[in-house]
Design an enzyme around this catalytic site. Structure first.
Site, PDB file in Angstrom:
ATOM      1  N   ASP A 106     -44.745 -11.368  66.381  1.00 40.94           N
ATOM      2  CA  ASP A 106     -45.742 -12.439  66.492  1.00 40.94           C
ATOM      3  C   ASP A 106     -45.118 -13.730  67.026  1.00 40.94           C
ATOM      4  O   ASP A 106     -43.930 -13.983  66.828  1.00 40.94           O
ATOM      5  CB  ASP A 106     -46.364 -12.679  65.104  1.00 40.94           C
ATOM      6  CG  ASP A 106     -47.692 -13.410  65.196  1.00 40.94           C
ATOM      7  OD1 ASP A 106     -48.241 -13.535  66.304  1.00 40.94           O
ATOM      8  OD2 ASP A 106     -48.183 -13.859  64.139  1.00 40.94           O
ATOM      9  N   HIS A 163     -45.869 -13.250  76.318  1.00 43.21           N
ATOM     10  CA  HIS A 163     -45.899 -11.787  76.152  1.00 43.21           C
ATOM     11  C   HIS A 163     -44.843 -11.119  77.042  1.00 43.21           C
ATOM     12  O   HIS A 163     -44.180 -10.163  76.635  1.00 43.21           O
ATOM     13  CB  HIS A 163     -47.293 -11.241  76.490  1.00 43.21           C
ATOM     14  CG  HIS A 163     -48.374 -11.754  75.578  1.00 43.21           C
ATOM     15  ND1 HIS A 163     -48.211 -11.812  74.209  1.00 43.21           N
ATOM     16  CD2 HIS A 163     -49.617 -12.238  75.833  1.00 43.21           C
ATOM     17  CE1 HIS A 163     -49.323 -12.307  73.671  1.00 43.21           C
ATOM     18  NE2 HIS A 163     -50.188 -12.579  74.620  1.00 43.21           N
ATOM     19  N   LEU A 200     -33.670   7.679  67.725  1.00 44.07           N
ATOM     20  CA  LEU A 200     -34.677   6.769  67.177  1.00 44.07           C
ATOM     21  C   LEU A 200     -36.098   7.148  67.607  1.00 44.07           C
ATOM     22  O   LEU A 200     -36.346   7.393  68.786  1.00 44.07           O
ATOM     23  CB  LEU A 200     -34.368   5.346  67.676  1.00 44.07           C
ATOM     24  CG  LEU A 200     -35.361   4.265  67.273  1.00 44.07           C
ATOM     25  CD1 LEU A 200     -35.098   3.801  65.843  1.00 44.07           C
ATOM     26  CD2 LEU A 200     -35.290   3.081  68.231  1.00 44.07           C
TER      27      LEU A 200
END
Ligand code: IPE
Ligand code: IPE
Ligand code: MG
Length: 254
Positions: free
Chosen positions: A34, A51, A145
């Site tokens: 965020d 972004h 991962l």
């Protein structure tokens, strides 16, 4: 070196252990990325610039998480509520997976990362799904991962879908209502093949879940930092890991 430590809420960050110390690396780390908009605003840039910058951070954190042996990294990239944003911003956010994967997919393949999607596929534009599905396909054999992108994800929507499916299966006689327990409910969620997060990180100073993994975070450790996502670095990530390592998880016991 320690100046940013005050940016973590509540915890004091302990002295940094050596990275190869095998003390409890969290199995599953979930991050609410965020603060992109505020980062851009501070710099007098449009929100989408935040972004774009945030996307670069994803790279670094994925690599770091993989390097230290985290098994699952869930990244909240777009919530079911984010459709409320101005159309051009939503359109840009829907292009981000392509922008990211076009550039990074070969590296993810090389790093043995396995890409997954968590969220409602409906409403996601075809070009977004195409990029994500290509990444899922090309990394499906990978054993490192698990990079779980929460895209068009909302925990309440997920729970609604689960309850509807359970109700259908009860009606059809596939399961009995008496058999519904925690593990049955968990098996109807989008995370059915994943362990619950051990550690939740949220950047940007907000201290709320914003409809993220309400069921799965029941016993996770939370780390909140004021750092905005585009400024978040491997160092901050390791600070959160070290804070996690100092926590005593009791699960209601002693
Ligand atoms: C997080 O940054 C990215 C998404 C929610 C997609 P924001 O865009 O929410 O940034 P702020 O919170 O407005 O600063
Ligand atoms: C949560 O951030 C969603 C993502 C990071 C993708 P928001 O910025 O949408 O959350 P609120 O609106 O501040 O609660
Ligand atoms: Mg926000």
């Amino acid at each position: 070196m320690f100046e940013k430590f005050t940016s973590w809420k509540k915890d004091k960050v302990p002295n940094v252990p050596k990275e190869n110390e095998s003390m409890s690396i969290p199995h599953h780390v979930a991050i609410i990325m965020d603060g992109n908009g505020r980062w851009a605003k501070q710099k007098g840039l449009p929100r989408v610039a935040g972004h774009r910058e945030g996307m670069k951070v994803v790279n670094k954190i994925v690599k770091k998480a993989n390097d230290i042996g985290v098994k699952v990294l869930t990244l909240y990239a777009f919530s079911t509520e984010n459709w409320k944003r101005p159309k051009p911003e939503v359109e840009f956010l829907m292009k981000l997976p392509e922008l990211y994967l076009d550039k990074e997919l070969p590296k993810l393949v090389e790093q043995n990362v396995k890409v997954q999607l968590m969220g409602r596929r409906e409403n996601l534009p075809e070009h977004t799904l195409r990029a994500v599905d290509t990444a899922i396909e090309q990394t499906k054999q990978n054993t490192g991962l698990i990079l779980n992108f929460a895209l068009n994800y909302g925990s309440r929507a997920e729970i609604i879908d689960a309850v509807q499916s359970i109700a259908k299966d009860v009606e059809a006689g596939v399961i009995s209502h008496e058999s519904i327990d925690e593990s049955v409910i968990a098996s109807y969620l989008m995370t059915k093949e994943l362990p619950d997060p051990d550690l939740l990180i949220r950047t940007s100073g907000e201290m709320r879940l914003s409809n993220f993994m309400l069921w799965q975070l029941a016993y996770s450790e939370f780390c909140f930092t004021d750092v905005l996502w585009p400024d978040f670095s491997e160092k901050h990530f390791m600070e959160a890991i070290h804070m996690y390592q100092q926590r005593a998880r009791r699960y209601g016991g002693v």
